[in-house]
Scaffold this active site. Sequence first.
Site, PDB file in Angstrom:
ATOM      1  N   CYS A 179      -0.020   3.920   2.497  1.00 51.16           N
ATOM      2  CA  CYS A 179       0.108   3.351   4.100  1.00 51.16           C
ATOM      3  C   CYS A 179       1.884   4.072   4.293  1.00 51.16           C
ATOM      4  O   CYS A 179       1.840   4.463   5.421  1.00 51.16           O
ATOM      5  CB  CYS A 179       0.279   1.807   4.220  1.00 51.16           C
ATOM      6  SG  CYS A 179      -1.535   1.303   4.075  1.00 51.16           S
ATOM      7  N   CYS A 181       0.698  -1.294   0.042  1.00 50.22           N
ATOM      8  CA  CYS A 181      -0.030  -0.101  -0.079  1.00 50.22           C
ATOM      9  C   CYS A 181       0.824   1.199  -0.102  1.00 50.22           C
ATOM     10  O   CYS A 181       1.318   1.518   1.051  1.00 50.22           O
ATOM     11  CB  CYS A 181      -0.783  -0.097   1.290  1.00 50.22           C
ATOM     12  SG  CYS A 181      -1.727   1.371   1.576  1.00 50.22           S
TER      13      CYS A 181
END
Length: 111
Positions: free
Chosen positions: A36, A33
């Site tokens: 993230c 991700c």
Amino acid sequence: MSKGVSTITDAEFETEVLKAEQPVLVYFWASWCGPCKLMSPLINSAANTYSDRLKIVKMEVDPNPQTVKEYQVEGVPALRLFQGNTVLASSEGVIGKDKLLDFLETHLNNN
């Protein structure tokens, strides 16, 4: 003991989050991700700022499907703020530092 962010698994969730004496912010993330990677430094900063009244843990979504399903994490990064068995607040997607601080302050000042 470090007041930083600790990593937990499905097996540790009940003990580390639901049975914790103070509020717990669970940060759901994934290694693949990109957003993230933007959130992680903010989460670490919050851990330092709020260590006296908040526990922060992170949980990688892929190896921990049980908790992800139970708390309806649909996208990452995601945040769930717990007090005991109760989810006080939740957020999905990247949020900036100001929004993260507002998110935490709103709920921590009510305790």
